[in-house]
Design an enzyme around this catalytic site. Structure first.
Site, PDB file in Angstrom:
ATOM      1  CG  LEU A 275      -2.031  -0.972   1.198  1.00 53.34           C
ATOM      2  CD1 LEU A 275      -2.774  -0.727   2.434  1.00 53.34           C
ATOM      3  CD2 LEU A 275      -2.765  -1.033  -0.207  1.00 53.34           C
ATOM      4  CB  CYS A 276      -0.217   5.408  -0.318  1.00 54.06           C
ATOM      5  SG  CYS A 276       0.897   6.658  -0.670  1.00 54.06           S
ATOM      6  N   PRO A 277       2.827   4.177   1.133  1.00 58.44           N
ATOM      7  CG  PRO A 277       4.789   5.412   1.839  1.00 58.44           C
ATOM      8  CD  PRO A 277       3.091   4.926   1.981  1.00 58.44           C
ATOM      9  CB  ILE A 278       5.743   0.768  -0.232  1.00 54.56           C
ATOM     10  CG1 ILE A 278       5.406   0.937   1.737  1.00 54.56           C
ATOM     11  CG2 ILE A 278       6.290  -0.704  -0.426  1.00 54.56           C
ATOM     12  CD1 ILE A 278       6.485   1.315   1.942  1.00 54.56           C
TER      13      ILE A 278
ATOM     14  CG  ASP B 278      -2.231   1.939  -2.935  1.00 55.38           C
ATOM     15  OD1 ASP B 278      -3.401   2.132  -3.489  1.00 55.38           O
ATOM     16  OD2 ASP B 278      -1.768   2.007  -2.801  1.00 55.38           O
TER      17      ASP B 278
END
Length: 82
Positions: free
Chosen positions: A14-17, A41
């Site tokens: 998930l964000c920000p990965i 995502d």
């Protein structure tokens, strides 16, 4: 430049990965190389192209495939760290 497309799998992250891992992978590539990022995502459909615009990379394609987002980009000029 070769016709090689580099792949980055950031599914189930998930964000920000997805953006961070895209940035890290782009930093390993030369200008003109192509990276295909596969994500689950849905926010990455906006986040990665926005990151590309800010950092001078070209988005070649964005698409949805079932529950995945695939973004293909061409590496631009490397950013200069200050």
């Amino acid at each position: 430049m070769t016709d090689t497309i580099h792949d980055l799998d950031v599914r189930r992250q998930l964000c920000p990965i997805p953006v961070i891992k895209t940035q890290n992978r782009v930093n390993q590539l030369a200008r003109g190389e192509v990276l295909r990022v596969t994500c689950t995502d849905p926010g990455a459909l906006n986040d990665i192209p926005a990151w590309c615009r800010i950092n001078g990379h070209e988005v070649l394609e964005t698409r949805r495939e079932d529950h995945e987002v695939v973004i293909t980009l061409k590496v631009g000029e490397p950013s200069v760290a200050l």
